[in-house]
Structures are given as C-alpha cells and as structure tokens.
Design a protein around this motif. Structure first.
Motif, PDB file in Angstrom:
ATOM      1  N   ILE A 108       0.858  -1.186   0.000  1.00  0.00           N
ATOM      2  CA  ILE A 108       0.000   0.000   0.000  1.00  0.00           C
ATOM      3  C   ILE A 108       0.900   1.244   0.000  1.00  0.00           C
ATOM      4  N   PRO A 109       0.532   2.313  -0.707  1.00  0.00           N
ATOM      5  CA  PRO A 109       1.397   3.500  -0.800  1.00  0.00           C
ATOM      6  C   PRO A 109       1.706   4.127   0.567  1.00  0.00           C
ATOM      7  N   LEU A 110       2.868   4.763   0.626  1.00  0.00           N
ATOM      8  CA  LEU A 110       3.258   5.542   1.806  1.00  0.00           C
ATOM      9  C   LEU A 110       2.136   6.488   2.232  1.00  0.00           C
ATOM     10  N   PHE A 111       1.943   6.603   3.537  1.00  0.00           N
ATOM     11  CA  PHE A 111       0.992   7.511   4.184  1.00  0.00           C
ATOM     12  C   PHE A 111      -0.470   7.079   4.023  1.00  0.00           C
ATOM     13  N   GLN A 112      -0.748   6.176   3.087  1.00  0.00           N
ATOM     14  CA  GLN A 112      -2.097   5.624   2.977  1.00  0.00           C
ATOM     15  C   GLN A 112      -2.273   4.425   3.908  1.00  0.00           C
ATOM     16  N   ARG A 113      -1.225   3.630   4.043  1.00  0.00           N
ATOM     17  CA  ARG A 113      -1.345   2.399   4.821  1.00  0.00           C
ATOM     18  C   ARG A 113      -1.604   2.638   6.307  1.00  0.00           C
ATOM     19  N   PRO A 114      -1.025   3.672   6.952  1.00  0.00           N
ATOM     20  CA  PRO A 114      -1.397   3.888   8.361  1.00  0.00           C
ATOM     21  C   PRO A 114      -2.870   4.205   8.533  1.00  0.00           C
ATOM     22  N   LYS A 115      -3.436   4.967   7.591  1.00  0.00           N
ATOM     23  CA  LYS A 115      -4.855   5.321   7.667  1.00  0.00           C
ATOM     24  C   LYS A 115      -5.738   4.078   7.589  1.00  0.00           C
ATOM     25  N   TRP A 116      -5.446   3.205   6.628  1.00  0.00           N
ATOM     26  CA  TRP A 116      -6.262   2.001   6.462  1.00  0.00           C
ATOM     27  C   TRP A 116      -6.030   1.001   7.582  1.00  0.00           C
ATOM     28  N   TYR A 117      -4.802   0.959   8.082  1.00  0.00           N
ATOM     29  CA  TYR A 117      -4.513   0.050   9.208  1.00  0.00           C
ATOM     30  C   TYR A 117      -5.274   0.478  10.449  1.00  0.00           C
ATOM     31  N   PHE A 118      -5.308   1.777  10.737  1.00  0.00           N
ATOM     32  CA  PHE A 118      -6.058   2.274  11.889  1.00  0.00           C
ATOM     33  C   PHE A 118      -7.552   2.010  11.710  1.00  0.00           C
ATOM     34  N   PHE A 119      -8.057   2.250  10.509  1.00  0.00           N
ATOM     35  CA  PHE A 119      -9.478   1.981  10.228  1.00  0.00           C
ATOM     36  C   PHE A 119      -9.805   0.508  10.465  1.00  0.00           C
ATOM     37  N   TYR A 120      -8.920  -0.356   9.993  1.00  0.00           N
ATOM     38  CA  TYR A 120      -9.119  -1.791  10.188  1.00  0.00           C
ATOM     39  C   TYR A 120      -9.163  -2.142  11.663  1.00  0.00           C
ATOM     40  N   ARG A 121      -8.206  -1.629  12.441  1.00  0.00           N
ATOM     41  CA  ARG A 121      -8.135  -1.967  13.867  1.00  0.00           C
ATOM     42  C   ARG A 121      -9.268  -1.339  14.667  1.00  0.00           C
ATOM     43  N   TYR A 122      -9.509  -0.053  14.426  1.00  0.00           N
ATOM     44  CA  TYR A 122     -10.420   0.687  15.294  1.00  0.00           C
ATOM     45  C   TYR A 122     -11.886   0.465  14.942  1.00  0.00           C
ATOM     46  N   ILE A 123     -12.173   0.275  13.652  1.00  0.00           N
ATOM     47  CA  ILE A 123     -13.563   0.108  13.227  1.00  0.00           C
ATOM     48  C   ILE A 123     -13.892  -1.361  12.952  1.00  0.00           C
ATOM     49  N   ILE A 124     -13.189  -1.967  12.006  1.00  0.00           N
ATOM     50  CA  ILE A 124     -13.521  -3.332  11.611  1.00  0.00           C
ATOM     51  C   ILE A 124     -13.264  -4.327  12.744  1.00  0.00           C
ATOM     52  N   ARG A 125     -12.137  -4.174  13.456  1.00  0.00           N
ATOM     53  CA  ARG A 125     -11.819  -5.088  14.554  1.00  0.00           C
ATOM     54  C   ARG A 125     -12.301  -4.564  15.905  1.00  0.00           C
ATOM     55  N   LEU A 126     -13.174  -3.564  15.889  1.00  0.00           N
ATOM     56  CA  LEU A 126     -13.923  -3.095  17.068  1.00  0.00           C
ATOM     57  C   LEU A 126     -13.047  -2.488  18.157  1.00  0.00           C
TER      58      LEU A 126
END
Length: 291
Positions: A229-247
């Motif tokens: 995933i491109p630089l600076f995009q991957r932290p955003k999606w990783y946080f979304f995955y952890r905080y929203i998808i993984r509750l």
C-alpha cells in the motif's frame, strides 16, 4: 521447582522487574538477567532477589537473547523468554508448573497468549488480543531469529503447542516513555524495511505464510500486503481496520489512545522516516539501546 531457566533482558526496569519475578511464585529454578547497563535500581533489585545478573552492551534484542543462550551456562531442560514488563497470570503460573514436566518428547516449544495492558486497561480488541508468541522451549532446540525489529523465537526441531492461560504485558512506565520507545522502534522498523532479506538467514527465520501460525501470518501480511500500500495511505487504512472493523472503539478512551498511537501515529512516523530517507538520502541509525 521446574527445570526451567527464564531469560529477561533489562534496561532501567526498576518499576517492573520485581513484579515480573514475583509472578512465577517460586516455580522456576533460575533467572538470568542480561542488562544493558541500567542507570536506575535495576541491578540493585536483581541482586536483592538473588538473580543471576549479567551486563552486556546492547546491539539488538535478538543478539542479546542469543548471547544469553550461549554464554550464561544454562543447563536446565527448558528455557523461557520474558520481558521485564511482563508477568504471568496465576493461572499461567499453575499451568506451567503442572504441564511442563508432563509434555511428550516431540513437544519442544510452548506458545503463550499475551494480553496487553495500556494505561491500566486490558486492550482486548483491534486485533491486539491474543498475541501468540513462542516463549518456552527445550534447551538447544530454538534460537531468536536475527532481526533488528519484530524478532521471534523459532524452533529448530520438534513441534509446538499452545497453553490455555495468559501472559500479561503491563508496563507501568508513563506515556512519555512509551512514545520515546516507539520513536526508537521506528528507526529499527525503517532499517528492517530496507534490509529484511539481508538480515535474515534461511535456517533461522519465521517464514511468511498466510496459512500457518499467527507469527507467520502477520509476517506475510506485513511483507506482501501492508508494504504494498502507498506511503501515508497504509497507516490510515490500518487504523481503520483496527479501530472500526476489529472493534477497537469498544476498548474505551484508553483504547482510543492506544490504537491511534500504536496503529496510526507510529506507522505514520515509520512512513515519514522512509520518505525522508528516500527524498533526502538520510541514513537511519539504529545502534544502541533505548535512552
């Protein structure tokens, strides 16, 4: 008393080391402390507890641990790795005491489930729990893979199994220390990003695999998915995955701080240092221990 030696790497751990030792409830034959020249009361506390205390200049965790395996005269049947800020639950202490001596000869490694506490709260969600780590092994059947960052113990022979009870990661140091540590970690992460293939050997590494254990799966996702995933995009999606998808949002305010800092801020910092090195040719230095 179990035929078990516990290796603990330390640097300024006066706030944690005693509670780590006490959590074993006297079941262990020997503790080996490898210290990176602490400037607090760590050495004094270890001497008061009559622990075998060694001092060695720090280069990285893997080298420090492997040095302990080879140079501290370990002659017990079993060896365990612990961090100073970790402790056993009473249930895990009892499980180790009751089960370790009864294991069949083909079992050389024990995987433990670690729960992380942050600001005094157990972080249960966001994919954080359980962290499954191989921490106990028969002497001479395992080593720590030679990586600068995210190193694991790997079995050289035999099979592993997972115990039921939990290991606790509960560092009592403050947020200043935590952010300083992760800034230090970020340099190691950048070096690992560039030099993974050079630093790992074919015989002594966790092989990335989507369909094996947790450590292998995380290594695969990190190497073949996250870093694509491109630089600076991957932290955003990783946080979304952890905080929203993984509750992760169900972990409360402490969870918000933890998931944001560890899942977004830290990852954004790593990307920023990668970008800096690419644009300005800056060489990230990782020598030495955490100051």
């Amino acid at each position: 008393m179990l035929d078990l030696t516990v290796i603990i790497l330390t640097k300024n751990e006066e706030a944690n080391i005693k509670k780590c030792i006490d959590s074993f409830n006297g079941i262990v034959k020997r503790f080996v402390i490898v210290d990176s020249y602490s400037t607090d009361r760590t050495k004094e506390i270890c001497e008061e507890l009559d622990l075998d205390f060694y001092e060695r200049k720090f280069d990285n965790h893997a080298s420090q641990f492997n040095w302990a395996l080879e140079n501290t005269n370990i002659n017990t049947e079993w060896v365990m790795r612990m961090d100073a800020d970790e402790e056993l639950t009473p249930e895990l202490s009892l499980e180790i005491e009751n089960r370790l001596k009864l294991l069949p000869s083909n079992i050389n490694g024990i995987i433990l489930k670690r729960r992380v506490y942050f600001m005094g709260k157990w972080i249960k969600r966001g994919g954080v729990y359980p962290q499954c780590l191989l921490r106990i092994f028969r002497n001479r059947t395992a080593v720590c893979e030679q990586k600068v960052m995210d190193e694991h113990i790997i079995l050289l022979s035999g099979e592993s199994m997972t115990f039921k009870s939990d290991l606790i990661d509960n560092n009592t140091k403050d947020l200043d220390w935590w952010t300083n540590k992760h800034n230090w970690y970020s340099n190691k992460e950048v070096e690992e990003y560039y030099n993974t293939q050079k630093l790992m050997t074919q015989q002594q590494e966790v092989k990335p695999s989507l369909f094996r254990g947790q450590a292998e799966r995380k290594r695969w996702i990190k190497n073949f998915l996250y870093y694509k995933i491109p630089l600076f995009q991957r932290p955003k999606w990783y946080f979304f995955y952890r905080y929203i998808i993984r509750l992760g949002f169900l972990d409360g305010k402490e969870g918000l701080v933890f998931h944001f800092l560890q899942g977004y801020w830290y990852r954004f910092l790593v990307d920023s240092k990668i970008y800096e090195s690419q644009q300005l040719g800056k060489i990230v230095k990782t020598d030495g221990d955490l100051k």
